[in-house]
Scaffold this motif. Structure first.
Motif, PDB file in Angstrom:
ATOM      1  N   PHE A 231      40.598  27.453  39.235  1.00 15.40           N
ATOM      2  CA  PHE A 231      41.810  27.330  38.416  1.00 15.40           C
ATOM      3  C   PHE A 231      42.724  28.554  38.539  1.00 15.40           C
ATOM      4  N   GLY A 232      42.245  29.641  39.129  1.00 16.24           N
ATOM      5  CA  GLY A 232      43.070  30.830  39.299  1.00 16.24           C
ATOM      6  C   GLY A 232      43.544  31.030  40.712  1.00 16.24           C
ATOM      7  N   SER A 233      43.500  29.966  41.498  1.00 15.45           N
ATOM      8  CA  SER A 233      43.877  30.101  42.919  1.00 15.45           C
ATOM      9  C   SER A 233      45.331  30.510  43.101  1.00 15.45           C
ATOM     10  N   SER A 234      46.168  30.331  42.070  1.00 15.12           N
ATOM     11  CA  SER A 234      47.563  30.768  42.199  1.00 15.12           C
ATOM     12  C   SER A 234      47.672  32.292  42.226  1.00 15.12           C
TER      13      SER A 234
END
Length: 173
Positions: free
Chosen positions: A167-170
């Motif tokens: 979910f933190g790939s951005s």
């Protein structure tokens, strides 16, 4: 047999080592105080040399990273943590971020490594304070309490963990 009396504390030095010890504060040129000369202040050029040399080093590094694109493979070594584990460290994307800053692309710099951009801004503010205080002949002290250093470490750790989760790939470079 007679026992020598204890030395009187107000009687002055009792050994040659005590007689050589300065009585008052000690400056760069030796003891200072009443009746002793105060050392002359450093010249403006001598006071400004450390911050200007630091700026020259940072400018040289940003110039090099601005000229040699880290987005092209083969110019810089791979991050050891990423190379061994496939995980991003807190500094991964820092060179790409510096390259984007050198080219005036703030959005690209924030996308590559946002904490690095914050670090660049903090450096700029601290350097400005340093050069102004050095020009006035005042010392620069960063007196942060340990809780602030622990908080900074916690934020960097959280950033590192989150950028490696799906979910933190951005936040990944």
């Amino acid at each position: 047999m007679t026992i020598p009396a204890a030395p009187d504390p107000g009687a002055g030095p009792t050994s040659s080592a005590d007689s050589m010890r300065p009585v008052g504060p000690v400056g760069p040129a030796g003891p200072v105080g009443p009746g002793r000369p105060v050392p002359p202040p450093a010249s403006l050029a001598r006071r400004l040399l450390p911050p200007l040399a630091t700026l020259a080093g940072v400018a040289a590094a940003f110039t090099y990273v601005g000229l040699v694109d880290p987005n092209e493979t083969g110019h810089y070594p791979v991050c050891p943590l990423y190379g061994l584990t496939g995980l991003y460290c807190p500094a991964c994307g820092g060179l790409r971020s510096a390259h984007a800053v050198a080219h005036g692309d703030l959005a690209g710099a924030l996308g590559a490594n946002a904490p690095a951009v914050v670090g660049y801004a903090v450096f700029a503010v601290l350097w400005t304070v340093w050069i102004v205080r050095a020009g006035k002949g005042l010392p620069v002290r960063i007196g942060l309490r340990p809780v602030w250093w622990w908080a900074l470490g916690g934020v960097i750790l959280a950033f590192t963990v989150i950028r490696n989760l799906p979910f933190g790939s951005s936040l990944a470079p």
